[in-house]
Design an enzyme around this catalytic site. Structure first.
Site, PDB file in Angstrom:
ATOM      1  N   LYS A   1     -44.727   2.295  72.240  1.00 18.86           N
ATOM      2  CA  LYS A   1     -44.646   0.847  72.341  1.00 18.86           C
ATOM      3  C   LYS A   1     -44.875   0.255  70.952  1.00 18.86           C
ATOM      4  CE  LYS A   1     -46.528   0.953  76.987  1.00 18.86           C
ATOM      5  NZ  LYS A   1     -45.289   1.486  77.544  1.00 18.86           N
TER       6      LYS A   1
ATOM      7  N   HIS B   1     -39.999   0.536  80.980  1.00 12.88           N
ATOM      8  CA  HIS B   1     -41.381   0.553  80.498  1.00 12.88           C
ATOM      9  C   HIS B   1     -41.604  -0.676  79.633  1.00 12.88           C
ATOM     10  CE1 HIS B   1     -42.493   4.481  81.897  1.00 12.88           C
ATOM     11  NE2 HIS B   1     -41.329   4.953  81.505  1.00 12.88           N
TER      12      HIS B   1
ATOM     13  N   TYR C   1     -42.856  -6.889  79.277  1.00  9.57           N
ATOM     14  CA  TYR C   1     -41.728  -6.171  79.873  1.00  9.57           C
ATOM     15  C   TYR C   1     -40.492  -7.037  79.730  1.00  9.57           C
ATOM     16  CZ  TYR C   1     -45.008  -3.153  82.399  1.00  9.57           C
ATOM     17  OH  TYR C   1     -45.986  -2.267  82.737  1.00  9.57           O
TER      18      TYR C   1
END
Lengths: 111, 385
Positions: B330, B298, B290
């Site tokens: 991601k 996120h 993070y």
């Protein structure tokens, strides 16, 4: 080690997921199974009692043979074999992820 | 994330690590340095020496961590909160991450919660209930549509079908909106009534059943890198190191490719580069990175630790992980760790045995090398302009 693992999953089911009648069964020396009732039906299947087997992810090897054994053993204590077993994977930070394992093919649910 | 605004978040999470800096403790700062102005250099040097001589380094708060049945626990409520707020360490065992179980139970008893106190878990619950309603309406709709196609639909059912089709449309739109910003749900909760003050006292006596569980790597980081924890029964840093290593391998002689060491090297690597590192088990990887922490954004990256000299994952597993990580938007990072040779390792471990300060472990860990590779699925036809 394994019994504390089952204890961890029991606490998670009771207090986090709000299940009721959560019971730990010492099936054999190395196998602990947990039975309990979720607050609502988990999907449209008519299942009253769900069965859970806890596992750590630090020894992540798991064979089909072992899973077969779970179904057999749980059938012995439960009377008839469960429709499915949820595997509870416990991480070292206490995160628990649950996955269903069915015996054979099932119709997938609509997303 | 809808719950609190950024200013509040910045205030709550103002410290990235649980340590007290001299500047924060005494409220002092070094003067600005102008490269073209030599007088500012002198003034800077004077202040620098002054601060280092006259202000003793402030002691950071020490947290108590208990080692029970293979779990590192923090039970004190204040410590739990601080470790979470300063660097996002640990996970509440009855919560998704931040230990909010007690708060949630109180909220459930209270029924009517003020909007700002809605825990993230409750927002998820509301969203899921909405989703359930959508699914049941859709199932009904599909049944009626089938009847329509088969030509066995009654006039009454045609009306029903029209109404249902509208409901499903509305719910579908709503789902898309509330999936991104949770504001609509929070608003709905804000019209609560005043609560009974007598009952309120009852709730405050609710026992805290939740504790904060620290990962092995987090515990070792707090001890070795920051030295802000105290574990009864495990006195030295090297004892903790050995305890952690034995969790993966009972063999008394620790191997250079012990999973704990490899994981820790990666954890420490990203922590020291300023990332907030948390467990990535939900996506089938080792860590999540993070930028600041879970309440802000996120996670951007999923890190998979690749053990040296060992093919742990085959291409099927890699493809599966990459697809999952791609769909949650991601980036997949493979982290390769190089270890020292068994002889070097043995030599350095024996030095750690003799050393009381725990600094020799630093020399040992420095022998490990980390390199990263980004892994991304590429579909040529999709990526064209």
């Amino acid at each position: 080690m394994t019994s504390t693992l089952a204890e961890q999953v029991k606490i998670n089911l009771t207090h986090y997921n709000q299940w009721s009648d959560v019971v730990i069964h010492a099936v054999s020396n190395e196998l602990f199974a947990i039975s309990g009732k979720p607050p609502q039906k988990l999907d449209d299947k008519e299942i009253d009692v769900e069965w859970i087997v806890p596992k750590t992810n630090s020894n992540s090897k798991l064979s089909v043979d072992e899973i077969n054994q779970w179904f057999k053993r749980i059938a012995e204590i439960h009377g008839n074999p469960p429709q499915r077993i949820a595997i509870a994977v416990v991480n070292d930070d206490g995160t628990i992820v649950y996955y269903f394992i069915h015996e054979g093919i099932v119709k997938p649910r609509q997303n | 994330m809808g719950k609190r605004n950024n200013r509040q978040l910045n205030k709550i999470y103002s410290r990235p690590l649980p340590i007290t800096l001299t500047s924060q403790h005494y409220g002092i700062t070094l003067p600005t340095l102008y490269p073209h102005n030599p007088i500012s250099w002198i003034w800077f040097m004077i202040r620098y020496c002054q601060i280092n001589v006259f202000y003793p380094v402030p002691e950071s708060q020490t947290f108590e961590v208990h080692w029970e049945n293979g779990i590192f626990k923090v039970v004190d409520e204040e410590s739990m909160m601080k470790l979470w707020q300063m660097g996002f360490f640990g996970k509440g065992v009855l919560s998704r991450s931040e230990p909010t179980w007690k708060e949630r139970v109180l909220a459930r008893k209270k029924e009517n919660v003020e909007a700002k106190d809605v825990a993230m878990e409750d927002i998820t619950k509301m969203r899921r209930e909405e989703r359930k309603l959508f699914k049941s309406s859709r199932a009904q709709l599909q049944e009626l549509e089938l009847k329509d196609r088969q030509g066995i639909i009654t006039a009454e059912e045609v009306e029903q079908l029209k109404a249902l089709s509208e409901t499903v449309q509305v719910l579908r739109k709503k789902g898309r909106v509330s999936g991104r910003s949770k504001s609509s749900i929070v608003e709905r909760d804000s019209d609560g009534e005043d609560t009974d003050s007598e009952e309120e006292e009852d709730w405050e006596e609710l026992a805290q059943l939740e504790y904060l569980q620290l990962q092995l790597v987090e515990t070792f980081f707090l001890k070795f890198a920051l030295n802000v924890i105290n574990i009864p029964g495990i006195a030295s840093t090297f004892d903790l190191f050995k305890t952690c290593c034995y969790q993966y391998d009972n063999n008394q002689s620790i191997q250079p490719n012990n999973k704990f060491i490899i994981d820790y090297v990666v954890y420490h690597h990203f922590r020291s580069l300023g990332w907030c590192v948390r467990s990535g088990i939900k996506f089938g990887t080792d860590f999540l990175l993070y930028k600041r922490g879970p309440p802000f954004t996120h996670a951007e990256y999923c890190v998979l630790v690749m053990k040296p000299d060992e093919q742990e994952y085959d291409w099927f597993q890699m493809a599966a992980k990459a697809r999952v990580i791609g769909t949650v938007k991601k980036i997949f990072v493979l982290t390769y760790v190089g270890c020292p040779s068994p002889e070097e390792f043995k030599e350095l471990v024996s030095q750690c045995e003799k050393d009381d300060t725990g600094l020799a472990i630093g020399d040992l860990l420095q022998q490990y090398k980390v390199s990263e590779i980004l892994y991304r699925r590429w579909a040529p036809s999709r990526t064209r302009d």
